[in-house]
Design a protein around this motif. Structure first.
Motif, PDB file in Angstrom:
ATOM      1  N   THR A 289      30.582  14.583  78.405  1.00  0.00           N
ATOM      2  CA  THR A 289      30.619  15.832  77.636  1.00  0.00           C
ATOM      3  C   THR A 289      29.248  16.166  77.069  1.00  0.00           C
ATOM      4  O   THR A 289      28.911  17.336  76.919  1.00  0.00           O
ATOM      5  CB  THR A 289      31.654  15.760  76.495  1.00  0.00           C
TER       6      THR A 289
ATOM      7  N   THR B 276      27.446  19.751  77.713  1.00  0.00           N
ATOM      8  CA  THR B 276      27.195  20.625  76.563  1.00  0.00           C
ATOM      9  C   THR B 276      25.816  20.352  75.974  1.00  0.00           C
ATOM     10  O   THR B 276      25.649  20.255  74.766  1.00  0.00           O
ATOM     11  CB  THR B 276      28.277  20.435  75.480  1.00  0.00           C
TER      12      THR B 276
ATOM     13  N   VAL C  11      26.258  25.800  72.940  1.00  0.00           N
ATOM     14  CA  VAL C  11      27.547  25.454  73.550  1.00  0.00           C
ATOM     15  C   VAL C  11      28.256  24.396  72.706  1.00  0.00           C
ATOM     16  O   VAL C  11      29.452  24.504  72.432  1.00  0.00           O
ATOM     17  CB  VAL C  11      27.349  24.949  74.990  1.00  0.00           C
ATOM     18  N   ARG C  12      27.520  23.392  72.277  1.00  0.00           N
ATOM     19  CA  ARG C  12      28.108  22.349  71.432  1.00  0.00           C
ATOM     20  C   ARG C  12      28.661  22.935  70.134  1.00  0.00           C
ATOM     21  O   ARG C  12      29.752  22.585  69.690  1.00  0.00           O
ATOM     22  CB  ARG C  12      27.068  21.280  71.104  1.00  0.00           C
TER      23      ARG C  12
END
Length: 240
Positions: A183, A187, A192-193
Motif C-alpha cells: 500500500t 499511495t 493520495v495517502r
C-alpha cells in the motif's frame, strides 16, 4: 503449527511475528525467494520458508505436504496471499483477469482444500478478504469481486459437513486501509495517502499488527464458538 501464505511481508509477516511470540512453529509461503529469505531472517531464522505460487494448485499441494512432513499437522492456516492492481475496467486483459482470480480466489480455495486432510482436529482457517467486498472499490473491480468471493468461500466451507465433523473453524479478516509495503508503493503520492486517510472514520491508516491480532484471536480458543464469521479491521471504513 501455522502456515501463512503471503507470509513474507505486510500483514502476513506481522502475523508470523505475533504467532512466534506466542510460541508457534511457523511456515511462510511467498513467490519471491529473496523476500522469503529476508522475512525468515527478520523472524529469527527458525521458520520454514517455501517458495509458492498460490495461483497453482500443484504448488499449494507441494507446500502443504512439505510443511506437514517438516513440522507435523497443520493447526492454523492463514490464507493471506493476494494482489491488487487497478487497470481500467474496459482495458483489462484476460490474462490479468486470470492472474487476479487465480491468486486471490483460487489460491484461497486450494490452500484450504490441500491443507484440510493434513489439519489437526479442531484446527482453524483464516482467510484475508477486504472491506471492499461489501462496499465496492471503483477503479479496482476485480480486487473487490475477488475478495467478495473469499468471504463467500469462508461461509460455504465452514458449513461443509466434513469440515464440521473435523471441528475445523473457518473465518475471515477484512482489512481496510492498512500500511504495508504494497500500500505504501500504491499511495506514494502524499495527496493520495491523505485522501485515503480522510475516508476512514477513525482518521488514520491501520497497522499490519492490528490485523495480526485479529487473526490470532480467530485462531485461538477464545473464538471457539465463531465460524463462518468476519472481523473487519478497517477503522469503520466499511461500517459507518
Amino acid at each position: 503449527m501455522v502456515v501463512i501464505t503471503g507470509g513474507s511481508s505486510g500483514v502476513g509477516l506481522a502475523t508470523a511475528r505475533l504467532f512466534i511470540a506466542h510460541g508457534a512453529r511457523i511456515a511462510i509461503a511467498g513467490r519471491s525467494e529473496e523476500t522469503l529469505q529476508s522475512a525468515r531472517e527478520a523472524l529469527g531464522g527458525n521458520v520454514l520458508a517455501v517458495r509458492t505460487d498460490v495461483g497453482r494448485a500443484a504448488d499449494l499441494r507441494a507446500l502443504m505436504n512439505t510443511v506437514h512432513d517438516a513440522l507435523g499437522p497443520i493447526d492454523v492456516l492463514f490464507a493471506n496471499a493476494g494482489i491488487s492492481e487497478c487497470p481500467d475496467i474496459f482495458e483489462t486483459g484476460e490474462a490479468f483477469f486470470d492472474e487476479v482470480m487465480h491468486t486471490n480466489v483460487k489460491g484461497v480455495f486450494y490452500a484450504f482444500t490441500e491443507a484440510f486432510a493434513l489439519m489437526s482436529e479442531g484446527a482453524n482457517a483464516v482467510f484475508t478478504s477486504s472491506v471492499v467486498q461489501q462496499r465496492g472499490r471503483p477503479g479496482d473491480v476485480l480486487y473487490a469481486a475477488s475478495k467478495a468471493a473469499v468471504r463467500s468461500l469462508a461461509r460455504t466451507l465452514a458449513a461443509d459437513e466434513r469440515v464440521l465433523a473435523k471441528q475445523v473453524r473457518v473465518n475471515v479478516v477484512s482489512p481496510g486501509a492498512i500500511e504495508t509495503p504494497l500500500t505504501a508503493a500504491a499511495t506514494a503520492d502524499p495527496e493520495v495517502r491523505a485522501w485515503v486517510e480522510a475516508q476512514v472514520p477513525m482518521g488514520r491508516w491501520g497497522q499490519a499488527d492490528e490485523v495480526a491480532k485479529a487473526v490470532l484471536f480467530l485462531a485461538s480458543s477464545d473464538a471457539s464458538y465463531l465460524t463462518a464469521g468476519e472481523i473487519a479491521i478497517d477503522g469503520g471504513l466499511g461500517q459507518i
